[in-house]
Design an enzyme around this catalytic site. Structure first.
Site, short mmCIF file in Angstrom:
data_model
loop_
_atom_site.label_atom_id
_atom_site.label_comp_id
_atom_site.label_asym_id
_atom_site.label_seq_id
_atom_site.Cartn_x
_atom_site.Cartn_y
_atom_site.Cartn_z
CG HIS A 186 -2.06 0.88 1.24
ND1 HIS A 186 -2.48 1.60 0.15
CD2 HIS A 186 -2.88 1.28 2.27
CE1 HIS A 186 -3.50 2.40 0.49
NE2 HIS A 186 -3.75 2.22 1.77
CG ASP B 82 2.41 4.53 -3.92
OD1 ASP B 82 2.24 5.61 -3.33
OD2 ASP B 82 1.71 3.52 -3.72
#
Ligand code: CMX
Length: 440
Positions: A271, A373
């Site tokens: 995550h 990300d």
């Protein structure tokens, strides 16, 4: 631990083989409302939550109360001379469901500024941790220390009526959001800048002041923080950080406890921690190849090495998205505008050309495209924020906006304790043999 560990390993290996076989044959059978495969494989595709603040479309990406990221960039109020949205405006949109005027966004800024004082015991709790503690651990400890301030916990212990739960939840949410930048900046300056702390600037917006307290006063870095805090704020309700906050909140744990729990989930490498992993992975590639601008063929080789070592390519793939994440695209556009020649950004863009076909060729990855990300670290490094272990803390500060707005809604709508049913593999086997059916 030897024997116990060995026995566990043997049991787990056997169970893995057994479950794989079981799912091959019976994976599509319904167990209650869902298939066996969904129960075993991370509950993908099950719609079982209500989250009012945003909705994720697999092809198009996130919409906050109906607005896509490019629409937010166009329509949300900006800082003076700024072009990126103010995250305070996004918070207003998620909480109220309507786009704020500049005055309404600035009202949120005022509320946050007035509540931003962090009590000393929070800093003392952080200072008690060794300096080599991961910044996310320091962050969650800071949030937990701040829990002493919870209006919800106090009101509950004094016997609040359940129809009023939303109110102390709302107050806690605002105070927590107001104080997080100071806590995060404190951790950054403590760990990386010799504890030379920087006082808040009460004239700046929430993200601008955060940039300032981190020690980055460049106007375009402030713009980056406004964009960063906006795009990371929410991603509907099923992701680990949002779901955990909601789940823990459903036990009427106060917003501090709920948010801290969610951020422990954000700190996992599948995550939010993926943002640090991406830059670590690129730095390691540069070091191994001895160049700060590896060629596409070199990147391809490195990707294959990563995969054959049984590791994931960080920043790629998603549990729901099936296209390039628009949060990646927003950062790519920021990079093209502010730092088109930056070698690390160019490497990130080259990786974008190289990785998807390699992942696609494996045949098992549902989404070979980059997620949020994959890009964020390169922009931060450009401004000198190279301490990549800190990156997930930035994500966490932003994520407070979405999960805490949602928690206010959870309380306002009186959502009950979340408690799905679970089964054992033993029970599943008995059911498949027609002997027992315990879930109806
Ligand atoms: N590199 C290598 N393998 C990958 C991969 C990647 N980037 N993405 C998925 N896979 C693998 C999975 O590990 C899985 O392998 P096994 O069958 O051997 O277990 C297989 O492909 C199928 O996975 P999937 O259904 O496509 O993806 P999931 O929904 O299970 O997982 C995610 C989603 C994000 C955890 C996964 O894509 C991943 O690990 N990505 C890298 C980490 C990352 O960038 N996480 C950040 C996500 C965004 C965020 O939350 O911040």
């Amino acid at each position: 631990m030897g024997i116990l560990k060995d026995r566990f390993k043997a049991k787990a290996d056997a169970a893995n083989i057994e479950i794989k076989e079981l799912l091959k044959e019976h994976g599509n059978k319904k167990i209650g409302e869902v298939t066996l495969a969904q129960a075993y494989q991370g509950m993908r595709g099950i719609t079982g939550l209500v989250t009012e603040t945003s909705l994720l479309d697999a092809q198009e990406g996130i919409r906050f109360r109906g607005y896509s990221i490019p629409e937010l960039q166009e329509k949300l109020p900006k800082a003076l001379h700024g072009t990126e949205p103010l995250p305070e405006g996004l918070f207003y949109l998620m909480l109220i469901g309507e786009l704020p005027t500049p005055e309404e966004a600035s009202h949120v800024t005022d509320i946050l500024q007035r509540r931003s004082h962090v009590p000393n015991h929070v800093f003392a709790a952080i200072d008690a941790l060794p300096i080599n503690t991961h910044p996310m651990t320091m962050f969650v400890v800071g949030v937990m220390a701040l829990q002493t301030e919870s209006y919800f916990a106090k009101a509950y212990s004094e016997g609040i009526n359940k129809k009023d739960y939303w109110e102390p939840t709302f107050d806690d949410a605002m105070i927590l959001i107001a104080r997080l930048p100071r806590i995060a900046a404190y951790i950054y300056r403590r760990k990386y800048k010799n504890s030379e702390h920087i006082h808040p600037n009460g004239l700046l917006d929430w993200a601008g002041n955060f940039a300032h307290m981190l020690g980055y006063d460049d106007a375009s870095f402030r713009e980056l923080m406004r964009l960063y805090m906006t795009i990371h704020a929410d991603h509907e309700g099923g992701n680990v950080s949002a779901h955990t906050t909601h789940l823990v909140g459903s036990a009427l744990s106060d917003p501090y406890l709920s948010y801290a729990a969610g951020m422990n989930g954000l700190a996992g490498p599948l995550h939010g921690l993926a943002n640090q992993e991406v830059i670590k992975w690129i730095f390691e590639m540069q070091e191994k190849l001895g160049t700060d601008l590896p060629a596409r063929e070199q990147i391809a080789e490195y990707v294959k090495e990563t995969l054959s070592a049984g590791k994931v390519v960080p920043g790629y793939g998603h549990a729901v998205l099936r296209k390039t994440d628009p949060r990646y695209t927003a950062q790519l556009e920021f990079g093209k505008k502010h730092m088109p020649e930056d070698k690390l950004c160019r490497t990130v863009w080259n990786i974008y050309e190289v990785v998807p076909p390699i992942l696609q060729s494996l045949g098992k990855i549902k989404n070979p495209w980059p997620n949020v990300d994959a890009h964020s670290g390169a922009l931060l490094v450009h401004y000198g924020l190279v301490e990549y272990e800190f990156y997930t803390v930035l994500f966490a500060v932003s994520r407070s906006l979405g999960v805490l707005a949602s928690l206010c809604w959870d309380r306002a709508l009186g959502f009950p304790l979340e408690r799905p049913k679970s089964v054992t593999t033993e029970a599943v086997k008995l059911w498949l043999e027609g002997k027992e059916q315990i879930w109806e």
